[in-house]
Scaffold this motif. Structure first.
Motif, PDB file in Angstrom:
ATOM      1  N   ILE A   1       0.867  -1.167   0.000  1.00 29.28           N
ATOM      2  CA  ILE A   1       0.000   0.000   0.000  1.00 29.28           C
ATOM      3  C   ILE A   1       0.909   1.223   0.000  1.00 29.28           C
ATOM      4  CG2 ILE A   1      -2.006  -1.029   1.121  1.00 29.28           C
ATOM      5  CD1 ILE A   1      -0.996   0.101   3.774  1.00 29.28           C
ATOM      6  N   SER A   2       0.435   2.319  -0.548  1.00 30.49           N
ATOM      7  CA  SER A   2       1.216   3.551  -0.519  1.00 30.49           C
ATOM      8  C   SER A   2       0.299   4.718  -0.182  1.00 30.49           C
ATOM      9  CB  SER A   2       1.913   3.786  -1.860  1.00 30.49           C
ATOM     10  OG  SER A   2       0.985   3.875  -2.908  1.00 30.49           O
ATOM     11  N   HIS A   3       0.860   5.716   0.482  1.00 32.32           N
ATOM     12  CA  HIS A   3       0.076   6.879   0.873  1.00 32.32           C
ATOM     13  C   HIS A   3       0.967   8.110   0.953  1.00 32.32           C
ATOM     14  CE1 HIS A   3       1.713   6.650   5.009  1.00 32.32           C
ATOM     15  NE2 HIS A   3       1.608   5.351   4.859  1.00 32.32           N
ATOM     16  N   MET A   4       0.324   9.269   0.864  1.00 32.25           N
ATOM     17  CA  MET A   4       1.017  10.537   1.049  1.00 32.25           C
ATOM     18  C   MET A   4       0.980  10.878   2.536  1.00 32.25           C
ATOM     19  SD  MET A   4       1.948  11.189  -2.053  1.00 32.25           S
ATOM     20  CE  MET A   4       2.438  12.907  -2.133  1.00 32.25           C
ATOM     21  N   ASN A   5       1.405  12.078   2.867  1.00 27.31           N
ATOM     22  CA  ASN A   5       1.536  12.436   4.276  1.00 27.31           C
ATOM     23  C   ASN A   5       0.222  12.466   5.043  1.00 27.31           C
ATOM     24  OD1 ASN A   5       4.321  12.652   4.237  1.00 27.31           O
ATOM     25  ND2 ASN A   5       4.271  14.790   3.571  1.00 27.31           N
ATOM     26  N   ASP A   6      -0.897  12.626   4.317  1.00 25.91           N
ATOM     27  CA  ASP A   6      -2.189  12.663   5.019  1.00 25.91           C
ATOM     28  C   ASP A   6      -2.691  11.273   5.394  1.00 25.91           C
ATOM     29  OD1 ASP A   6      -2.929  11.605   2.601  1.00 25.91           O
ATOM     30  OD2 ASP A   6      -4.324  13.194   2.072  1.00 25.91           O
ATOM     31  N   ASP A   7      -1.879  10.258   5.078  1.00 20.35           N
ATOM     32  CA  ASP A   7      -2.178   8.865   5.429  1.00 20.35           C
ATOM     33  C   ASP A   7      -3.300   8.248   4.611  1.00 20.35           C
ATOM     34  OD1 ASP A   7      -0.158   8.531   7.240  1.00 20.35           O
ATOM     35  OD2 ASP A   7      -1.361   9.071   8.978  1.00 20.35           O
ATOM     36  N   LYS A   8      -3.888   8.978   3.685  1.00 19.37           N
ATOM     37  CA  LYS A   8      -4.895   8.372   2.826  1.00 19.37           C
ATOM     38  C   LYS A   8      -4.205   7.461   1.829  1.00 19.37           C
ATOM     39  CE  LYS A   8      -8.755   9.430  -0.249  1.00 19.37           C
ATOM     40  NZ  LYS A   8      -9.553  10.499  -0.913  1.00 19.37           N
ATOM     41  N   ILE A   9      -4.688   6.236   1.718  1.00 16.03           N
ATOM     42  CA  ILE A   9      -4.092   5.282   0.784  1.00 16.03           C
ATOM     43  C   ILE A   9      -4.384   5.736  -0.641  1.00 16.03           C
ATOM     44  CG2 ILE A   9      -4.174   2.906  -0.058  1.00 16.03           C
ATOM     45  CD1 ILE A   9      -4.876   2.065   2.816  1.00 16.03           C
ATOM     46  N   ILE A  10      -3.337   5.911  -1.435  1.00 17.04           N
ATOM     47  CA  ILE A  10      -3.559   6.326  -2.814  1.00 17.04           C
ATOM     48  C   ILE A  10      -3.469   5.142  -3.770  1.00 17.04           C
ATOM     49  CG2 ILE A  10      -2.805   8.693  -2.439  1.00 17.04           C
ATOM     50  CD1 ILE A  10      -0.138   7.965  -3.744  1.00 17.04           C
ATOM     51  N   VAL A  11      -2.880   4.061  -3.322  1.00 21.28           N
ATOM     52  CA  VAL A  11      -2.842   2.877  -4.175  1.00 21.28           C
ATOM     53  C   VAL A  11      -2.617   1.635  -3.318  1.00 21.28           C
ATOM     54  CG1 VAL A  11      -0.357   2.887  -4.647  1.00 21.28           C
ATOM     55  CG2 VAL A  11      -1.914   1.959  -6.352  1.00 21.28           C
ATOM     56  N   SER A  12      -3.217   0.561  -3.740  1.00 19.67           N
ATOM     57  CA  SER A  12      -2.948  -0.767  -3.188  1.00 19.67           C
ATOM     58  C   SER A  12      -2.692  -1.638  -4.408  1.00 19.67           C
ATOM     59  CB  SER A  12      -4.151  -1.279  -2.392  1.00 19.67           C
ATOM     60  OG  SER A  12      -4.002  -2.656  -2.101  1.00 19.67           O
ATOM     61  N   ASN A  13      -1.474  -2.172  -4.518  1.00 19.27           N
ATOM     62  CA  ASN A  13      -1.123  -2.821  -5.769  1.00 19.27           C
ATOM     63  C   ASN A  13      -0.062  -3.883  -5.523  1.00 19.27           C
ATOM     64  OD1 ASN A  13      -1.104  -3.335  -8.554  1.00 19.27           O
ATOM     65  ND2 ASN A  13      -1.112  -1.168  -9.084  1.00 19.27           N
ATOM     66  N   GLN A  14       0.437  -4.453  -6.596  1.00 16.31           N
ATOM     67  CA  GLN A  14       1.499  -5.435  -6.475  1.00 16.31           C
ATOM     68  C   GLN A  14       2.520  -5.223  -7.582  1.00 16.31           C
ATOM     69  OE1 GLN A  14      -1.812  -6.706  -6.709  1.00 16.31           O
ATOM     70  NE2 GLN A  14      -1.902  -8.025  -8.513  1.00 16.31           N
ATOM     71  N   SER A  15       3.771  -5.550  -7.280  1.00 16.93           N
ATOM     72  CA  SER A  15       4.850  -5.429  -8.257  1.00 16.93           C
ATOM     73  C   SER A  15       5.547  -6.761  -8.389  1.00 16.93           C
ATOM     74  CB  SER A  15       5.860  -4.359  -7.806  1.00 16.93           C
ATOM     75  OG  SER A  15       5.343  -3.073  -7.941  1.00 16.93           O
ATOM     76  N   LYS A  16       5.810  -7.154  -9.611  1.00 18.91           N
ATOM     77  CA  LYS A  16       6.484  -8.421  -9.869  1.00 18.91           C
ATOM     78  C   LYS A  16       7.940  -8.162 -10.237  1.00 18.91           C
ATOM     79  CE  LYS A  16       6.048 -12.716 -12.527  1.00 18.91           C
ATOM     80  NZ  LYS A  16       5.952 -13.546 -11.329  1.00 18.91           N
ATOM     81  N   VAL A  17       8.844  -8.885  -9.626  1.00 21.01           N
ATOM     82  CA  VAL A  17      10.280  -8.743  -9.919  1.00 21.01           C
ATOM     83  C   VAL A  17      10.550  -9.371 -11.293  1.00 21.01           C
ATOM     84  CG1 VAL A  17      12.624  -9.287  -9.208  1.00 21.01           C
ATOM     85  CG2 VAL A  17      10.869  -8.802  -7.480  1.00 21.01           C
ATOM     86  N   ILE A  18      11.089  -8.571 -12.210  1.00 19.49           N
ATOM     87  CA  ILE A  18      11.419  -9.100 -13.535  1.00 19.49           C
ATOM     88  C   ILE A  18      12.921  -9.172 -13.775  1.00 19.49           C
ATOM     89  CG2 ILE A  18       9.240  -8.407 -14.566  1.00 19.49           C
ATOM     90  CD1 ILE A  18      10.611  -5.974 -15.726  1.00 19.49           C
TER      91      ILE A  18
END
Length: 257
Positions: free
Chosen positions: A237-254
């Motif tokens: 999950i990632s968020h800015m300083n206001d703690d609101k989640i801006i994305v929930s995602n996944q990354s695959k190692v290539i």
């Protein structure tokens, strides 16, 4: 379907239940009476859970099964993984999720089966194909020591992420820098701030950007938390300083280097 799932989970995690309701299968909404009653019930349930010390951390999806056709609907199932903080530590729950489209796969609605057993589901939704795979629920504690060890390896690699729009993003992670390159040639470069004692929580400070129309600016701070991994795929999950989640995602190692 992945696009709709990505939108739905971010709306749920940010408690934007009115917009989240647009992704719920209409027959589920009818079980509550109407959409407003479902929203109130959802809010009340989560408020009670949080009061008791339970909090949703992240949601991700895996094990997608082949779609089947029943009537005018395309139907499929997959596994929804819910990570939750509890008074006894972080736990993982795995539940079957049902996706249904009556628009040939262009738009999807979903049935969360976490509160229902298999017999109830087929009784309550007789339109569902009996060929759908519905697995038993699983709950188990998260191995936080194992996750912390994996997070410590989160460097010197190239990853690929699929965004909400369906575009691919290539991300190169080193010890001290991250560079994101989007398919439309937009690129972001950030300094990485790491604390070895909490390797799953990583800070980024944007230092370069080649897209003048973006809402982000040099100096912006972004925080991500790696919440789980499977093989060479990280869920975060990632968020800015206001703690609101801006994305929930996944990354695959290539690639690793």
């Amino acid at each position: 379907m992945q696009r709709d799932l990505d939108k739905m989970r971010v709306l749920f995690l940010n408690k934007s239940f009115k917009r989240y309701a647009g992704f719920v299968y209409p027959k589920v909404v009818q079980m509550f009476g109407n959409e407003d009653k479902m929203i109130v019930a959802t809010q009340s349930s989560i408020e009670k859970m949080e009061k008791d010390g339970f909090k949703f951390v992240n949601i991700y999806f895996k094990n997608f099964n082949k779609s089947v056709i029943k009537g005018n609907e395309m139907q499929t199932t997959f596994t929804q993984v819910i990570l939750m903080d509890t008074p006894k530590g972080r736990i993982t729950g795995e539940y079957t999720m049902i996706g249904i489209s009556d628009k040939k796969g262009e738009n999807w609605k979903f049935i969360d089966t976490s509160n229902y057993d298999k017999n109830f589901i087929f009784k309550k939704f007789p339109n569902l194909s009996e060929d759908l795979i519905i697995n038993p629920k699983r709950m188990y504690p998260l191995d936080e020591a194992d996750l912390k060890a994996k997070c410590s390896q989160f460097k010197n690699m190239e990853l690929q992420t699929i965004s909400f729009s369906g575009n691919k993003t290539s991300t190169i992670i080193t010890e001290n820098e991250q560079k994101e390159i989007f398919e439309n040639s937009v690129a972001y470069v950030s300094n990485i701030v790491r604390d070895p004692s909490t390797p799953c929580k990583i800070g980024y400070v944007l230092k370069e950007i080649n897209e003048p129309r973006t809402k982000f600016k040099v100096g912006d701070q972004l925080h991500i938390e790696i919440t789980a991994y499977e093989d060479d795929e990280y869920f975060f999950i990632s968020h800015m300083n206001d703690d609101k989640i801006i994305v929930s995602n996944q990354s695959k190692v290539i690639k690793k280097f």
